[in-house]
Design a protein around this motif. Structure first.
Motif, PDB file in Angstrom:
ATOM      1  N   GLN A   1       5.755  -5.261 -19.180  1.00 28.32           N
ATOM      2  CA  GLN A   1       4.809  -6.312 -18.890  1.00 28.32           C
ATOM      3  C   GLN A   1       4.841  -7.364 -20.001  1.00 28.32           C
ATOM      4  N   HIS A   2       4.121  -8.433 -19.777  1.00 27.09           N
ATOM      5  CA  HIS A   2       3.990  -9.448 -20.805  1.00 27.09           C
ATOM      6  C   HIS A   2       3.139  -8.914 -21.946  1.00 27.09           C
ATOM      7  N   ASP A   3       3.179  -9.602 -23.076  1.00 26.26           N
ATOM      8  CA  ASP A   3       2.444  -9.128 -24.249  1.00 26.26           C
ATOM      9  C   ASP A   3       0.956  -8.972 -23.966  1.00 26.26           C
ATOM     10  N   ARG A   4       0.375  -9.856 -23.180  1.00 24.09           N
ATOM     11  CA  ARG A   4      -1.046  -9.802 -22.882  1.00 24.09           C
ATOM     12  C   ARG A   4      -1.227  -9.555 -21.382  1.00 24.09           C
ATOM     13  N   PRO A   5      -1.697  -8.386 -20.973  1.00 28.30           N
ATOM     14  CA  PRO A   5      -1.844  -8.072 -19.553  1.00 28.30           C
ATOM     15  C   PRO A   5      -2.740  -9.084 -18.837  1.00 28.30           C
ATOM     16  N   VAL A   6      -2.360  -9.415 -17.628  1.00 28.39           N
ATOM     17  CA  VAL A   6      -3.119 -10.368 -16.816  1.00 28.39           C
ATOM     18  C   VAL A   6      -4.265  -9.635 -16.136  1.00 28.39           C
ATOM     19  N   SER A   7      -5.431 -10.253 -16.111  1.00 28.91           N
ATOM     20  CA  SER A   7      -6.606  -9.649 -15.484  1.00 28.91           C
ATOM     21  C   SER A   7      -6.350  -9.368 -14.013  1.00 28.91           C
ATOM     22  N   ILE A   8      -6.965  -8.301 -13.505  1.00 32.52           N
ATOM     23  CA  ILE A   8      -6.825  -7.934 -12.089  1.00 32.52           C
ATOM     24  C   ILE A   8      -7.299  -9.060 -11.183  1.00 32.52           C
ATOM     25  N   TRP A   9      -8.267  -9.873 -11.651  1.00 31.87           N
ATOM     26  CA  TRP A   9      -8.800 -10.967 -10.836  1.00 31.87           C
ATOM     27  C   TRP A   9      -7.784 -12.085 -10.671  1.00 31.87           C
ATOM     28  N   LYS A  10      -6.757 -12.106 -11.531  1.00 27.19           N
ATOM     29  CA  LYS A  10      -5.703 -13.113 -11.414  1.00 27.19           C
ATOM     30  C   LYS A  10      -4.455 -12.545 -10.739  1.00 27.19           C
ATOM     31  N   ARG A  11      -4.585 -11.330 -10.234  1.00 22.61           N
ATOM     32  CA  ARG A  11      -3.493 -10.688  -9.490  1.00 22.61           C
ATOM     33  C   ARG A  11      -4.030 -10.250  -8.129  1.00 22.61           C
ATOM     34  N   PRO A  12      -4.138 -11.196  -7.196  1.00 26.52           N
ATOM     35  CA  PRO A  12      -4.804 -10.896  -5.915  1.00 26.52           C
ATOM     36  C   PRO A  12      -4.159  -9.757  -5.128  1.00 26.52           C
ATOM     37  N   LEU A  13      -2.825  -9.649  -5.182  1.00 28.31           N
ATOM     38  CA  LEU A  13      -2.174  -8.573  -4.434  1.00 28.31           C
ATOM     39  C   LEU A  13      -2.538  -7.211  -5.013  1.00 28.31           C
ATOM     40  N   ASP A  14      -2.520  -7.117  -6.336  1.00 25.46           N
ATOM     41  CA  ASP A  14      -2.909  -5.853  -6.970  1.00 25.46           C
ATOM     42  C   ASP A  14      -4.382  -5.542  -6.715  1.00 25.46           C
ATOM     43  N   LEU A  15      -5.203  -6.560  -6.641  1.00 25.65           N
ATOM     44  CA  LEU A  15      -6.617  -6.354  -6.329  1.00 25.65           C
ATOM     45  C   LEU A  15      -6.775  -5.763  -4.938  1.00 25.65           C
ATOM     46  N   LEU A  16      -5.970  -6.233  -3.996  1.00 25.92           N
ATOM     47  CA  LEU A  16      -6.021  -5.678  -2.635  1.00 25.92           C
ATOM     48  C   LEU A  16      -5.592  -4.214  -2.641  1.00 25.92           C
ATOM     49  N   PHE A  17      -4.569  -3.886  -3.423  1.00 28.85           N
ATOM     50  CA  PHE A  17      -4.154  -2.486  -3.510  1.00 28.85           C
ATOM     51  C   PHE A  17      -5.255  -1.631  -4.149  1.00 28.85           C
ATOM     52  N   LEU A  18      -5.936  -2.168  -5.148  1.00 24.90           N
ATOM     53  CA  LEU A  18      -7.037  -1.431  -5.765  1.00 24.90           C
ATOM     54  C   LEU A  18      -8.131  -1.147  -4.737  1.00 24.90           C
ATOM     55  N   ILE A  19      -8.459  -2.152  -3.938  1.00 24.14           N
ATOM     56  CA  ILE A  19      -9.471  -1.952  -2.887  1.00 24.14           C
ATOM     57  C   ILE A  19      -8.993  -0.895  -1.898  1.00 24.14           C
ATOM     58  N   TYR A  20      -7.695  -0.929  -1.580  1.00 21.33           N
ATOM     59  CA  TYR A  20      -7.160   0.085  -0.663  1.00 21.33           C
ATOM     60  C   TYR A  20      -7.331   1.487  -1.223  1.00 21.33           C
ATOM     61  N   PHE A  21      -7.045   1.685  -2.508  1.00 27.22           N
ATOM     62  CA  PHE A  21      -7.158   3.022  -3.097  1.00 27.22           C
ATOM     63  C   PHE A  21      -8.608   3.511  -3.083  1.00 27.22           C
ATOM     64  N   LEU A  22      -9.553   2.610  -3.282  1.00 29.12           N
ATOM     65  CA  LEU A  22     -10.958   2.996  -3.165  1.00 29.12           C
ATOM     66  C   LEU A  22     -11.278   3.426  -1.737  1.00 29.12           C
ATOM     67  N   TYR A  23     -10.803   2.635  -0.774  1.00 32.47           N
ATOM     68  CA  TYR A  23     -11.007   2.950   0.644  1.00 32.47           C
ATOM     69  C   TYR A  23     -10.333   4.279   1.006  1.00 32.47           C
ATOM     70  N   ALA A  24      -9.090   4.478   0.553  1.00 30.71           N
ATOM     71  CA  ALA A  24      -8.358   5.706   0.878  1.00 30.71           C
ATOM     72  C   ALA A  24      -9.038   6.921   0.258  1.00 30.71           C
ATOM     73  N   ALA A  25      -9.571   6.764  -0.953  1.00 32.83           N
ATOM     74  CA  ALA A  25     -10.259   7.883  -1.596  1.00 32.83           C
ATOM     75  C   ALA A  25     -11.498   8.287  -0.805  1.00 32.83           C
ATOM     76  N   ILE A  26     -12.254   7.305  -0.321  1.00 32.96           N
ATOM     77  CA  ILE A  26     -13.452   7.610   0.478  1.00 32.96           C
ATOM     78  C   ILE A  26     -13.065   8.306   1.774  1.00 32.96           C
ATOM     79  N   VAL A  27     -12.034   7.775   2.444  1.00 32.89           N
ATOM     80  CA  VAL A  27     -11.590   8.364   3.716  1.00 32.89           C
ATOM     81  C   VAL A  27     -11.098   9.793   3.513  1.00 32.89           C
ATOM     82  N   ASP A  28     -10.279  10.008   2.494  1.00 31.43           N
ATOM     83  CA  ASP A  28      -9.715  11.340   2.279  1.00 31.43           C
ATOM     84  C   ASP A  28     -10.773  12.343   1.830  1.00 31.43           C
TER      85      ASP A  28
END
Length: 362
Positions: free
Chosen positions: A197-224
């Motif tokens: 990665q770059h020297d300074r990690p980018v905030s999750i709020w500036k990575r919309p695709l990764d934010l969507l995956f994070l939301i998915y993992f929360l959803y998948a955890a609840i479902v499972d």
């Protein structure tokens, strides 16, 4: 003769071998089936091993590829026979060896093994012949086959069939992929977070695709978690409503759907927590490899679970209700649990390559 060609030829042996064994009266005893199975498995490992040892710096996975490709073709034959697409070839084995493979879930797991697993093995052999890396395909394959055996073995013992001695033949197919997975994970070169990665990690709020995956993992955890509680016999109103309205298959007299959902709860949910941590703290070098293992396990698990739910031989009372709402919830939930892990694995592995290319360009 090339080792790779011999391994491919081994995968073509099942059809004539099974046809011959099916005509023999002495292949009616479970113990005899176990002994013959052990002899066959031993030969499937011994013959390639003798040839691989002659190679210079052989790939370790070649020692067992013949074994897994042979079993994939066996499973395809079983699935096709169970659905009446080919005449009786494996009847002796299904009747006195592993009758649970004739269930809807057993049929679906055999279709997956006979097509996807076989195709992945072919790709691994092709990659070796071209001197390409097969790590990513190998990790996906290992995750897929480990999940299938984690469900098949306990599900067969806990279900209506009880313990059959021939089930012992499945144990190598569980332990060997675990060994391969560890070997492939260990082969990854140690790298620091800053290499990926770059020297300074980018905030999750500036990575919309990764934010969507994070939301998915929360959803998948609840479902499972919810479906795992249903499988364990939870009696809360919400769980019972979901069970009756969307997935009555969970209560099938065969234990496979229950075991699969418990596997999701016990193994997948902790992975979701780790993946969320990795998304919030980018640069974790384990993420691409484990995403592939997870994608393989999720694909195999969801294919078999969905297939078992809708298979014609599944009792009507356990099919998804015909109501539009029930169908929509069932398909949206289960298809998302199938597809999004594949997209996440693709994202993780492509981003890793991109970061390496950017580092080289600097």
């Amino acid at each position: 003769m090339s080792v790779l060609f011999v391994i491919f030829l081994i995968s073509l042996v099942p059809l004539p071998l099974c046809y011959i064994l099916n005509t023999q009266q002495w292949m009616q005893e479970p113990v005899v089936i176990l002994v013959v199975g052990v002899i066959v498995l031993a030969l499937l490992v011994l013959v390639p091993c003798l040839m691989v040892r002659r190679m210079k710096n052989p790939e370790f996975i070649l020692y067992v590829m013949g074994l897994f490709m042979f079993s994939s073709m066996i499973d395809l034959i079983i699935a096709l026979e169970a659905d009446g697409m080919i005449p009786e070839v494996m009847t002796f084995y299904l009747k006195d060896g592993e009758p649970y493979l004739w269930t809807p879930y057993g049929t679906m797991i055999n279709y997956w093994d006979g097509t996807v697993h076989y195709g992945l093995c072919l790709w691994i052999l092709y990659a070796i012949s071209k001197r390409w890396s097969y790590r990513k395909v190998g990790l996906f394959w290992a995750g897929s086959i480990i999940n299938s055996l984690l469900v098949l073995v306990p599900g067969s013992v806990l279900g209506k069939f009880g313990i059959k001695v021939a089930i012992l033949l499945n144990l190598p197919y569980l332990f060997v992929p675990v060994w391969i997975a560890f070997r492939l994970l260990k082969s990854r070169q140690a790298q620091s977070i800053l290499n990926e990665q770059h020297d300074r990690p980018v905030s999750i709020w500036k990575r919309p695709l990764d934010l969507l995956f994070l939301i998915y993992f929360l959803y998948a955890a609840i479902v499972d978690l919810l479906r795992g509680f249903i499988a364990l016999g939870g009696q809360e109103e919400l769980l019972l409503e979901y069970l009756s309205d969307h997935e009555p298959y969970i209560m099938s007299p065969y234990a496979y759907p229950k075991v699969q959902l418990i596997v999701y709860m016990v193994y997948f949910v902790p992975y979701y927590a780790c993946a969320i941590y990795g998304l919030l703290n980018p640069g974790q070098t384990w993420m691409p490899d484990w995403a592939l293992l997870y994608a393989g396990a999720a694909a195999q698990g969801q294919f078999s679970h969905i297939g078992g739910s809708i298979h014609p031989r599944t009792e009507a009372e356990f099919h998804v209700p015909a109501r539009a709402h029930s169908q929509q919830v069932f398909w949206l939930l289960n298809i998302s649990l199938f597809i999004i892990p594949q997209l996440f694995a693709l994202r993780q592995n492509l981003s890793g390559k991109k970061n390496k290319m950017n580092k080289k360009s600097h």
